[in-house]
Design a protein around this motif. Structure first.
Motif, short mmCIF file in Angstrom:
data_model
loop_
_atom_site.label_atom_id
_atom_site.label_comp_id
_atom_site.label_asym_id
_atom_site.label_seq_id
_atom_site.Cartn_x
_atom_site.Cartn_y
_atom_site.Cartn_z
N TYR A 1 35.90 27.74 41.99
CA TYR A 1 36.25 29.10 42.39
C TYR A 1 37.64 29.21 43.00
O TYR A 1 38.06 30.29 43.40
CB TYR A 1 35.21 29.64 43.37
CG TYR A 1 33.88 29.92 42.71
CD1 TYR A 1 33.69 31.07 41.94
CD2 TYR A 1 32.82 29.02 42.81
CE1 TYR A 1 32.49 31.32 41.31
CE2 TYR A 1 31.61 29.27 42.17
CZ TYR A 1 31.45 30.41 41.43
OH TYR A 1 30.26 30.66 40.79
N GLU B 1 30.41 34.67 43.17
CA GLU B 1 30.50 35.38 41.89
C GLU B 1 30.92 36.83 42.07
O GLU B 1 31.49 37.43 41.16
CB GLU B 1 29.17 35.30 41.15
CG GLU B 1 28.93 34.00 40.43
CD GLU B 1 29.90 33.77 39.28
OE1 GLU B 1 30.19 34.73 38.54
OE2 GLU B 1 30.40 32.64 39.15
N ARG C 1 33.15 37.90 44.17
CA ARG C 1 34.56 38.04 44.52
C ARG C 1 35.28 38.83 43.42
O ARG C 1 35.05 38.61 42.23
CB ARG C 1 35.21 36.66 44.68
CG ARG C 1 34.91 35.96 46.00
CD ARG C 1 35.54 34.58 45.99
NE ARG C 1 36.99 34.64 45.74
CZ ARG C 1 37.91 34.63 46.69
NH1 ARG C 1 37.56 34.56 47.97
NH2 ARG C 1 39.19 34.66 46.38
N ASN D 1 37.02 36.80 40.76
CA ASN D 1 36.10 36.17 39.81
C ASN D 1 35.57 37.18 38.80
O ASN D 1 35.44 36.88 37.61
CB ASN D 1 34.93 35.53 40.57
CG ASN D 1 33.96 34.83 39.63
OD1 ASN D 1 34.23 33.77 39.09
ND2 ASN D 1 32.82 35.45 39.41
N TYR E 1 38.17 37.85 36.25
CA TYR E 1 38.21 36.73 35.31
C TYR E 1 37.04 36.78 34.34
O TYR E 1 37.22 36.61 33.13
CB TYR E 1 38.20 35.42 36.09
CG TYR E 1 37.97 34.19 35.24
CD1 TYR E 1 38.98 33.68 34.42
CD2 TYR E 1 36.73 33.55 35.25
CE1 TYR E 1 38.77 32.56 33.64
CE2 TYR E 1 36.51 32.42 34.46
CZ TYR E 1 37.53 31.92 33.66
OH TYR E 1 37.31 30.82 32.88
N ARG E 2 35.84 37.02 34.84
CA ARG E 2 34.65 37.07 33.99
C ARG E 2 34.75 38.19 32.95
O ARG E 2 34.28 38.05 31.82
CB ARG E 2 33.40 37.29 34.84
CG ARG E 2 33.04 36.16 35.79
CD ARG E 2 32.46 34.99 35.08
NE ARG E 2 31.87 34.03 36.01
CZ ARG E 2 31.74 32.74 35.74
NH1 ARG E 2 32.19 32.25 34.60
NH2 ARG E 2 31.18 31.93 36.62
N ARG F 1 41.31 32.12 37.02
CA ARG F 1 41.06 32.79 38.29
C ARG F 1 42.35 32.94 39.10
O ARG F 1 42.52 33.90 39.85
CB ARG F 1 40.01 32.03 39.10
CG ARG F 1 38.60 32.19 38.56
CD ARG F 1 37.58 31.45 39.38
NE ARG F 1 36.23 31.64 38.84
CZ ARG F 1 35.74 31.00 37.81
NH1 ARG F 1 36.49 30.08 37.20
NH2 ARG F 1 34.52 31.23 37.37
#
Length: 208
Positions: free
Chosen positions: A66, A96, A98, A101, A104-105, A112
């Protein structure tokens, strides 16, 4: 905010797994050897790791995945321990959620680190309002989107192209590719993260 500035692939090699530090179509196995480093004996003849080493490696793997420093990661553990429910699940849930994050996902950034930069430059909105805090906790039902002025940026489009090829769909996120947005609809499911974490060992490491 303090951040790690050293070699990135060295961290992935140390944990023996791709931690998502580099982007691109070329697999990380073609960039470096994840099994050993120069001058190091093969893993199958290494001495058996002690319990402390095993707990440390589990913690380092999650923390590095992370992109957090030790103090930041430990603070998340302390918050997870105080919250109701299972500490390990609470920890993964907070990490998760954040904002960097989630960005990014959703495929708006290739890594990240790039997601944190995009957030800090106020190129991301949450429910229509710009947010420049990477650690912002995205709640259920909130919509994360690329700001209108940034939707044509080459880096955003390149990131979406990479994500379309390499990243799976996550059940807790509902993306809207055309609108450069996505909604967090449920609690993150650790079984779909694409990387194995032994959060129990992480909890034991900090509990000693």
């Amino acid at each position: 905010m303090a951040k790690y500035l050293g070699p990135k692939l060295r961290l992935s090699r140390r944990e023996g797994e791709d931690l998502g530090f580099k982007s691109g179509v070329r697999p990380i196995e073609q960039k470096c050897n994840l099994k050993t480093k120069p001058g190091e004996p093969p893993r199958n003849i290494r001495p058996r790791a002690s319990d402390y080493q095993s707990h440390l490696r589990a913690k380092q793997k999650m923390r590095r995945y992370y992109g957090l420093l030790e103090k930041q990661f430990r603070n998340y553990y302390l918050k997870a321990a105080k919250a109701k429910g299972d500490t390990g699940s609470n920890l993964i849930d907070m990490l998760e959620r954040r904002l960097d994050n989630v960005v990014y996902r959703l495929g708006f950034a290739r890594t990240r680190a790039e997601a944190r930069q995009i957030v800090s430059h106020k190129l991301i909105t949450v429910d229509g309002a710009p947010v420049n805090i990477a650690s912002y906790q995205v709640g259920d039902g909130q919509t994360v989107a690329v700001a209108p002025k940034a939707r044509g940026y080459a880096r955003i489009k390149d990131a979406q192209a990479v994500a379309a090829q390499q990243r799976p769909d996550y059940e807790w996120l509902r993306p809207d590719v055309d609108a450069c947005a996505g909604t967090l609809v449920a609690a993150p499911d650790k079984t779909m993260l694409g990387v194995f974490f032994d959060e129990g060992m992480v909890i034991e490491y900090y509990s000693k």
